[in-house]
Design a protein around this motif. Sequence first.
Motif, PDB file in Angstrom:
ATOM      1  N   TYR A 118      -1.309  -4.854   3.101  1.00  0.00           N
ATOM      2  CA  TYR A 118      -2.343  -5.061   2.080  1.00  0.00           C
ATOM      3  C   TYR A 118      -3.303  -6.172   2.487  1.00  0.00           C
ATOM      4  O   TYR A 118      -4.501  -6.093   2.221  1.00  0.00           O
ATOM      5  CB  TYR A 118      -1.714  -5.391   0.725  1.00  0.00           C
ATOM      6  CG  TYR A 118      -2.744  -5.478  -0.380  1.00  0.00           C
ATOM      7  CD1 TYR A 118      -3.374  -4.341  -0.864  1.00  0.00           C
ATOM      8  CD2 TYR A 118      -3.113  -6.710  -0.915  1.00  0.00           C
ATOM      9  CE1 TYR A 118      -4.342  -4.425  -1.848  1.00  0.00           C
ATOM     10  CE2 TYR A 118      -4.061  -6.809  -1.911  1.00  0.00           C
ATOM     11  CZ  TYR A 118      -4.678  -5.659  -2.376  1.00  0.00           C
ATOM     12  OH  TYR A 118      -5.642  -5.739  -3.349  1.00  0.00           O
ATOM     13  N   LEU A 169      -6.019  -1.079  10.034  1.00  0.00           N
ATOM     14  CA  LEU A 169      -4.725  -0.951   9.376  1.00  0.00           C
ATOM     15  C   LEU A 169      -3.857   0.124  10.014  1.00  0.00           C
ATOM     16  O   LEU A 169      -2.663  -0.092  10.276  1.00  0.00           O
ATOM     17  CB  LEU A 169      -4.924  -0.637   7.890  1.00  0.00           C
ATOM     18  CG  LEU A 169      -3.649  -0.440   7.066  1.00  0.00           C
ATOM     19  CD1 LEU A 169      -2.806  -1.716   7.061  1.00  0.00           C
ATOM     20  CD2 LEU A 169      -3.998  -0.030   5.641  1.00  0.00           C
ATOM     21  N   HIS A 216     -14.100   2.463   4.903  1.00  0.00           N
ATOM     22  CA  HIS A 216     -12.919   3.279   5.179  1.00  0.00           C
ATOM     23  C   HIS A 216     -12.674   3.388   6.687  1.00  0.00           C
ATOM     24  O   HIS A 216     -11.514   3.407   7.136  1.00  0.00           O
ATOM     25  CB  HIS A 216     -13.090   4.666   4.563  1.00  0.00           C
ATOM     26  CG  HIS A 216     -11.858   5.508   4.628  1.00  0.00           C
ATOM     27  ND1 HIS A 216     -10.672   5.152   4.015  1.00  0.00           N
ATOM     28  CD2 HIS A 216     -11.607   6.696   5.249  1.00  0.00           C
ATOM     29  CE1 HIS A 216      -9.755   6.075   4.239  1.00  0.00           C
ATOM     30  NE2 HIS A 216     -10.291   7.023   4.988  1.00  0.00           N
ATOM     31  N   GLN A 228     -11.057   0.165   7.773  1.00  0.00           N
ATOM     32  CA  GLN A 228      -9.666   0.110   7.304  1.00  0.00           C
ATOM     33  C   GLN A 228      -8.760   1.025   8.125  1.00  0.00           C
ATOM     34  O   GLN A 228      -7.618   0.668   8.425  1.00  0.00           O
ATOM     35  CB  GLN A 228      -9.618   0.475   5.821  1.00  0.00           C
ATOM     36  CG  GLN A 228     -10.244  -0.593   4.925  1.00  0.00           C
ATOM     37  CD  GLN A 228     -10.474  -0.115   3.507  1.00  0.00           C
ATOM     38  OE1 GLN A 228     -10.547   1.086   3.248  1.00  0.00           O
ATOM     39  NE2 GLN A 228     -10.600  -1.044   2.576  1.00  0.00           N
ATOM     40  N   LEU A 269       0.848  -1.180   0.000  1.00  0.00           N
ATOM     41  CA  LEU A 269       0.000   0.000   0.000  1.00  0.00           C
ATOM     42  C   LEU A 269       0.887   1.234   0.000  1.00  0.00           C
ATOM     43  O   LEU A 269       1.908   1.257   0.699  1.00  0.00           O
ATOM     44  CB  LEU A 269      -0.909   0.019   1.239  1.00  0.00           C
ATOM     45  CG  LEU A 269      -2.057  -0.973   1.249  1.00  0.00           C
ATOM     46  CD1 LEU A 269      -2.811  -0.875   2.573  1.00  0.00           C
ATOM     47  CD2 LEU A 269      -3.018  -0.738   0.099  1.00  0.00           C
ATOM     48  N   TYR A 300      -5.663  -4.605   4.948  1.00  0.00           N
ATOM     49  CA  TYR A 300      -6.535  -3.700   4.199  1.00  0.00           C
ATOM     50  C   TYR A 300      -7.611  -4.494   3.462  1.00  0.00           C
ATOM     51  O   TYR A 300      -8.800  -4.138   3.483  1.00  0.00           O
ATOM     52  CB  TYR A 300      -5.688  -2.903   3.216  1.00  0.00           C
ATOM     53  CG  TYR A 300      -6.443  -1.926   2.357  1.00  0.00           C
ATOM     54  CD1 TYR A 300      -6.715  -0.636   2.803  1.00  0.00           C
ATOM     55  CD2 TYR A 300      -6.869  -2.284   1.079  1.00  0.00           C
ATOM     56  CE1 TYR A 300      -7.396   0.275   2.007  1.00  0.00           C
ATOM     57  CE2 TYR A 300      -7.546  -1.387   0.274  1.00  0.00           C
ATOM     58  CZ  TYR A 300      -7.807  -0.107   0.738  1.00  0.00           C
ATOM     59  OH  TYR A 300      -8.491   0.784  -0.055  1.00  0.00           O
ATOM     60  N   PRO A 319      -6.490   0.742  -3.317  1.00  0.00           N
ATOM     61  CA  PRO A 319      -6.462   1.943  -2.477  1.00  0.00           C
ATOM     62  C   PRO A 319      -7.116   3.122  -3.192  1.00  0.00           C
ATOM     63  O   PRO A 319      -7.095   3.202  -4.428  1.00  0.00           O
ATOM     64  CB  PRO A 319      -4.965   2.195  -2.264  1.00  0.00           C
ATOM     65  CG  PRO A 319      -4.314   1.572  -3.451  1.00  0.00           C
ATOM     66  CD  PRO A 319      -5.162   0.390  -3.833  1.00  0.00           C
TER      67      PRO A 319
END
Length: 264
Positions: A69, A225, A218, A221, A60, A72, A196
């Motif tokens: 990733y 993340l 979002h 994430q 990412l 994510y 992304p």
Amino acid sequence: MNNKLSSLWAYRGFVLGSVKREFQSKYQNSMLGAVWTIINPLAMIVVYTVIFSQVMRSRLPGIDSDFAYSIYLCAGVLTWNLFAELVSRSQNVFFEYATLIKKLNFPRICLPVIVVLNSLLNFGIIFGLFSIFLVLSGNFPGWPFLAILPVLAIQVLFSIGLGITLGVLNVFFRDVGQFFGIVIQFWFWFTPIVYPITILPENIRGLLAFNPMFAIIHAYQNILLNGLWPQWATLLPVAILSLILCWLAFHLFSKRSGEMVDEL
């Protein structure tokens, strides 16, 4: 509303029994039984981690982590699958329980509750395994992890409100379910889950403000993340929309329940 809640409480045994029966029926003739509830999601997490992190070396932008990733991707895919399952089950629930709906003394408020509990049970198992993976890999987000609960509540309200609204319409117009099956495929790819947001052109990014699932995904994430608390201001419109959809679903369901019995 009080009458419906009291009816729901009176039928709590039926609701919990339905959830239990559906869970058991998935693995009724399987040698490993409920163990598959662990094997399947575990296999998915391993595939995402090994293939994308180790084999494809996916990265990412701006994040230097072997598992970035994978986290994510899992954060998006797992929560999107919950949304898709809730909406799909909700729009078909009246056909699935048509016999019970025709019984005058059956509290129909039980149906969306059964759908939500079944979906959350499946989600809870796979997300629990994912959380263990975060801990073992040293990527647990810390205190922001608690923010998943309010984000999940907003997602469930949005999903069930949309699903039951579509479910009522689907009883009278059978093309609704088929059409939404196509819509949700485009919706998935219009939501940054496998890619992304930075790869999108600037003019396209602005359109994401009209995608309720973008704000929800979002938020997940960011929590899982980046270990960041959600931007609550971006979730407020989705929360308001979710309440409106739930009200609309409840209104349509109450107003058209008699006609639905004839259609079913």
